[in-house]
Write an enzyme that holds these catalytic residues in place. Structure first.
Site, PDB file in Angstrom:
ATOM      1  N   GLN A 475       0.832  -1.112  -0.037  1.00 25.38           N
ATOM      2  CA  GLN A 475       0.179   0.072  -0.189  1.00 25.38           C
ATOM      3  C   GLN A 475       0.944   1.153   0.149  1.00 25.38           C
ATOM      4  O   GLN A 475       1.850   1.300   0.885  1.00 25.38           O
ATOM      5  CB  GLN A 475      -1.132   0.212   1.284  1.00 25.38           C
ATOM      6  CG  GLN A 475      -2.019  -1.011   1.029  1.00 25.38           C
ATOM      7  CD  GLN A 475      -3.120  -0.743   0.152  1.00 25.38           C
ATOM      8  OE1 GLN A 475      -3.042   0.348  -0.469  1.00 25.38           O
ATOM      9  NE2 GLN A 475      -4.200  -1.798  -0.024  1.00 25.38           N
ATOM     10  N   ASP A 531      -1.107 -15.759  -4.295  1.00 23.01           N
ATOM     11  CA  ASP A 531      -0.779 -14.545  -5.183  1.00 23.01           C
ATOM     12  C   ASP A 531      -0.253 -15.050  -6.457  1.00 23.01           C
ATOM     13  O   ASP A 531       0.617 -16.105  -6.308  1.00 23.01           O
ATOM     14  CB  ASP A 531      -0.361 -13.489  -4.258  1.00 23.01           C
ATOM     15  CG  ASP A 531      -0.213 -12.194  -4.710  1.00 23.01           C
ATOM     16  OD1 ASP A 531      -0.960 -11.295  -4.343  1.00 23.01           O
ATOM     17  OD2 ASP A 531       0.424 -11.911  -6.048  1.00 23.01           O
ATOM     18  N   ASP A 584      -8.196  -9.028  -1.815  1.00 21.43           N
ATOM     19  CA  ASP A 584      -7.513  -7.750  -2.078  1.00 21.43           C
ATOM     20  C   ASP A 584      -6.812  -7.745  -3.572  1.00 21.43           C
ATOM     21  O   ASP A 584      -5.672  -7.894  -3.640  1.00 21.43           O
ATOM     22  CB  ASP A 584      -6.487  -7.435  -0.936  1.00 21.43           C
ATOM     23  CG  ASP A 584      -6.049  -6.199  -1.051  1.00 21.43           C
ATOM     24  OD1 ASP A 584      -6.720  -5.112  -1.893  1.00 21.43           O
ATOM     25  OD2 ASP A 584      -4.953  -5.687  -0.446  1.00 21.43           O
ATOM     26  N   CYS A 612      -9.593  -1.644  -4.489  1.00 20.81           N
ATOM     27  CA  CYS A 612      -9.057  -0.315  -4.746  1.00 20.81           C
ATOM     28  C   CYS A 612      -9.650   0.279  -6.205  1.00 20.81           C
ATOM     29  O   CYS A 612      -9.257   1.270  -6.780  1.00 20.81           O
ATOM     30  CB  CYS A 612      -7.527  -0.586  -5.384  1.00 20.81           C
ATOM     31  SG  CYS A 612      -7.196  -1.771  -6.555  1.00 20.81           S
TER      32      CYS A 612
END
Length: 677
Positions: A475, A531, A584, A612
């Site tokens: 972030q 991921d 996320d 986001c």
């Protein structure tokens, strides 16, 4: 006269008012007071010195043609549009864009009168050759080069900088309601209508609209949580290498600035009658932001409140280096050159700084010349060593910033906790070079070459310490991330009745920041993260060890696309273990297979979606998770129970959204199921 950059879609009355303002400005400039008469039914505007007898704007074009009463009025009118704005700059349209006026050619003037000749796009007779009565060319020209003011750069990069922070939050709150929550409900209702049509054809059972969807405010959106730091909050900046535009003085020399010379009007060096002479620029290699596209030059970050001092100091170092380098910036149009971008990361808490230099192959990129004349391999090795030296021989210098006096940021240091100058004395601790021959941007796992210092930087966030490698996501607002993750922790804590048995499924986990924070806070007992970026997973495993979770039985991380890994990972979780999911994703959102897997796994009772891109991909994904079950997306649907915006990017339009989705019970789903037929 043709006035360019008028808004494309504008009402006739707004055009009338725009022309009236021009006339008022012309009369004020002449020192005469009074009102201009405006006939709403006609096109005639009356003034004492300047008289517009006709004006016309095509419905779908962004230019306006103005006919003046006398030839002597043309020059002053062009000057008024091009120089009559604030500070002697061009006048602007309703959105703040600069207008540009020029003399129309004879064929353009004859457009309304017909003539029977084939006309080009702007009304030019393209069978009459390339000459025009004004000495120009009928061929389409490049837009005029123009230096943006400091305020225009701020408008482009931080469009909300003029508003107070409360006004920024109000604007983001309204956008989260209208462009996120309401769009999710609209998408879900559209899926119900599709199923209703299929039911009428006898293809499936009918489904009644869910009670929560039928409510007037189906999804309640909380007020945005403000960012703890409103100024200089970025821990990562990316500067593009290009050219900055330096105006050439009347004598044609700018001492100390070497670069390519270019006319502002695309090459016409002679001024037309009534127009100011064209400004000429020297193009000097530099790194910064592209505030008006590739051809408009790069601009330094020093006037932007969201960029910290350390980043501007590094920009100064780079902009001292680039003009003296024999290696040119990369040209995206012809795909030649070397220097492309500089990615800068810094932790003010650990005082570590990383620089990643993205460059084209020294032997020549995608547009390399066949004869090899642009092979700069030998020069590149020398320049690489020189760049490392200038970046590391001294601490990052303290830059000179340029902020407007009335930007509402008085007391910025106090609002930031008295941290002004906290970046003083920081040194570059890691440098990487990354060669990339592609035309856009490299993937996160694209190889890098470590040339100096540590292979990562460390950042402290909450109770955890994280290492960040060049390709890993982290972030960009450290203090804002702490607020964001605390919200996620609270949402998980609400359903974690037995934390030691609860398993957190962290989808798109990055460097493991969310999952490890939840482990550290004690709201879950086991973490499974996945991921697509291998460097991020390598960091996640190292971060687990740093924070006391080296045992894979407690924190397990997998480098794989989530849609491929999730089915097997879910099978490995004990059947009696409660499962909570956190997703996320990047701006592209979740893969359809991930959505199907999450829906079909009935053990997942809650999903905390951190987005986001809440006005686009969150809308799509939430609608698929909350819509009635289908063959493609089976399983009981979810419903949004809490939507919490978090402002991670003050002065910009971006906002994070934490949407909590709870699984609907079988009873709730069953009572909406109709009989066959």
């Amino acid at each position: 006269v043709v006035v360019h950059n008028v808004l494309k879609f504008v009402r006739a009355k707004e055009v009338d008012r725009l022309v009236a303002r021009w006339l008022a400005a012309a009369h004020d400039e002449g020192g005469k007071d009074g009102k201009e008469g405006e006939e709403q039914g006609g096109k005639e505007e009356k003034g004492e010195k300047m008289k517009i007898v006709q004006y016309k704007k095509p419905p779908r074009d962004n230019w306006l043609r103005v006919t003046l009463a006398e030839e002597s009025m043309v020059g002053p009118f062009i000057k008024l549009i091009n120089e009559g704005g604030e500070g002697g700059k061009a006048m602007v349209n309703a959105r703040g864009g600069a207008l540009f006026a020029r003399r129309a050619d004879d064929m353009s003037r004859g457009r309304n009168g017909g003539g029977g000749k084939r006309k080009g796009r702007d009304g030019d007779d393209d069978r009459e050759g390339d000459s025009r009565p004004d000495g120009g060319s009928n061929k389409r020209q490049r837009p005029a080069l123009r230096l943006l003011s400091d305020d225009e750069v701020r408008d482009a990069v931080t469009p909300l900088w003029r508003a107070t922070y409360d006004e920024q939050l109000d604007q983001k709150s309204a956008e989260m309601v209208t462009k996120c929550a309401m769009k999710v409900v609209k998408e879900i209702k559209a899926k119900f209508r599709v199923l209703e049509r299929e039911a009428k054809r006898g293809h499936r059972k009918g489904v009644k609209l869910y009670d929560w969807v039928a409510k007037k405010r189906a999804i309640e959106v909380e007020q945005p949580v403000p960012s703890p730091r409103k100024y200089g909050y970025r821990n990562k900046c990316e500067f593009t290498v290009g050219y900055r535009l330096v105006p050439i003085e009347e004598d044609g020399e700018n001492e100390g600035d070497e670069g390519k010379e270019e006319a502002a009007d695309g090459g016409d060096a002679d001024a037309k009658e009534g127009e100011a002479p064209p400004v000429r620029f020297r193009k000097v290699p530099a790194a910064g932001f592209l505030a008006q596209g590739w051809s408009g030059g790069v601009y330094p970050p020093h006037g932007l409140r969201n960029v910290p001092d350390w980043s501007c100091g590094l920009a100064d170092v780079l902009n001292d280096f680039l003009p003296s380098s024999p290696l040119p910036p990369y040209d995206s149009k012809v795909h030649r050159g070397v220097w492309r971008t500089f990615t800068l990361r810094c932790s003010l808490r650990t005082r570590e700084c990383m620089v990643v230099v993205l460059h084209a192959p020294a032997k020549g990129g995608a547009g390399a010349k066949e004869d090899g004349s642009d092979d700069r391999t030998a020069e590149f090795e020398v320049e690489k060593e020189r760049l490392v030296k200038v970046l590391t021989e001294k601490p990052i210098p303290v830059p000179t910033r340029s902020f407007p006096e009335d930007d509402g940021a008085e007391g910025a240091a106090e609002e930031d906790g008295g941290k002004e100058g906290e970046g003083d004395g920081i040194r570059v601790t890691s440098i990487f070079f990354q060669e990339y021959e592609g035309l856009s941007h490299p993937t996160p796992d694209h190889p890098v070459q470590h040339v100096y210092g540590k292979k990562f930087i460390e950042e402290k966030l909450g109770k955890c310490t994280f290492q960040i490698s060049p390709g890993a996501f982290f972030q960009t607002n450290t203090e804002g991330a702490e607020v964001l993750y605390n919200i996620v922790v609270e949402r998980i804590k609400e359903v974690s009745t037995d934390p030691q048995k609860t398993v957190l499924l962290d989808v798109c986990c990055g460097t493991g920041t969310i999952g490890l924070t939840c482990l550290k806070e004690g709201v879950v007992g086991k973490l499974v993260g996945v991921d697509i970026a291998a460097p991020a997973i390598a960091d996640a495993k190292a971060n687990a060890a740093k924070n006391g979770y080296a045992d894979a039985a407690t924190a397990k991380f997998v480098a794989s696309p989530a849609e491929k890994a999730l089915p097997d990972l879910l099978k490995q979780i004990p059947r009696d273990a409660p499962v909570v999911a956190v997703v996320d994703p990047a701006r592209d959102g979740l893969h359809g297979v991930v959505v199907r897997t999450l829906r079909s796994c009935e053990r997942i009772r809650r999903i905390v979606y951190v987005s986001c891109n809440p006005t686009a991909t969150l809308v799509r994904d939430a609608a698929m998770l909350c819509a009635p079950p289908t063959k493609k997306y089976p399983g009981a649907p979810f419903k949004p129970t809490l939507s919490q915006p978090v402002d991670m990017f003050p002065m910009t339009r971006h906002c994070e959204m934490v949407m909590t989705l709870d699984r609907m019970s079988g009873e709730d789903c069953g009572k909406h199921q109709e009989k066959d037929g």
